[in-house]
Write a protein that holds these residues in place. Structure first.
Motif, short mmCIF file in Angstrom:
data_model
loop_
_atom_site.label_atom_id
_atom_site.label_comp_id
_atom_site.label_asym_id
_atom_site.label_seq_id
_atom_site.Cartn_x
_atom_site.Cartn_y
_atom_site.Cartn_z
N LEU A 118 19.96 -43.27 -35.29
CA LEU A 118 20.64 -41.98 -35.45
C LEU A 118 19.83 -41.01 -36.29
O LEU A 118 19.71 -39.82 -35.97
CB LEU A 118 22.02 -42.19 -36.07
N GLU B 293 16.95 -39.69 -34.21
CA GLU B 293 17.40 -38.67 -33.25
C GLU B 293 17.67 -37.35 -33.98
O GLU B 293 17.30 -36.27 -33.47
CB GLU B 293 18.68 -39.15 -32.56
N GLN B 294 18.27 -37.43 -35.16
CA GLN B 294 18.54 -36.19 -35.93
C GLN B 294 17.23 -35.52 -36.33
O GLN B 294 17.10 -34.30 -36.23
CB GLN B 294 19.35 -36.55 -37.19
N ARG B 295 16.28 -36.31 -36.75
CA ARG B 295 14.99 -35.76 -37.17
C ARG B 295 14.29 -35.07 -35.97
O ARG B 295 13.69 -34.02 -36.12
CB ARG B 295 14.12 -36.88 -37.73
N LYS C 137 15.75 -33.74 -33.39
CA LYS C 137 16.48 -32.51 -33.06
C LYS C 137 16.13 -31.40 -34.06
O LYS C 137 16.01 -30.25 -33.67
CB LYS C 137 18.00 -32.77 -33.10
N ASP C 138 15.95 -31.75 -35.31
CA ASP C 138 15.62 -30.75 -36.34
C ASP C 138 14.22 -30.20 -36.16
O ASP C 138 13.94 -29.05 -36.48
CB ASP C 138 15.74 -31.38 -37.73
#
Length: 99
Positions: free
Chosen positions: A89, A92-94, A96-97
């Motif tokens: 997770l 994935e966040q990294r 997207k950022d």
């Protein structure tokens, strides 16, 4: 004694032939020393190999240790699964950022 001088070559040939037949039969019946030495050497090598093999108790202990290790690995997998999910997770966040 005259007859011995007259028939000596034939008697000698018959005795030689009989001796050769006996030797031929014995050579087919019994093994030679060289062949026996080769067989003994191979048997000694096989005996040394068999002596170096693990015993049944050692194999059993190894199988028990493998089962314990398998159980430990399965336990660790269960403990790591939530951490792996969190790491996925976060990755994935990294990603997207960064876009």
């Amino acid at each position: 004694m005259e007859w011995l001088k007259a028939y000596w070559p034939m008697l000698w040939a018959a005795m030689s032939t009989a001796g050769m037949v006996i030797l031929a039969l014995l050579s087919k019946t019994y093994a030679r020393r060289e062949d026996l030495a080769k067989v003994e050497k191979k048997v000694d090598q096989l005996q040394a190999h068999v002596d170096s093999l693990p015993t049944q108790t050692q194999i059993t202990e190894l199988l028990v240790a493998l089962e314990r290790t398998k159980g430990s690995v399965e336990t660790l997998e269960e403990k790591i699964r939530p951490v792996q999910h969190l790491a996925q997770l976060l990755l994935e966040q990294r990603l997207k950022d960064d876009k």
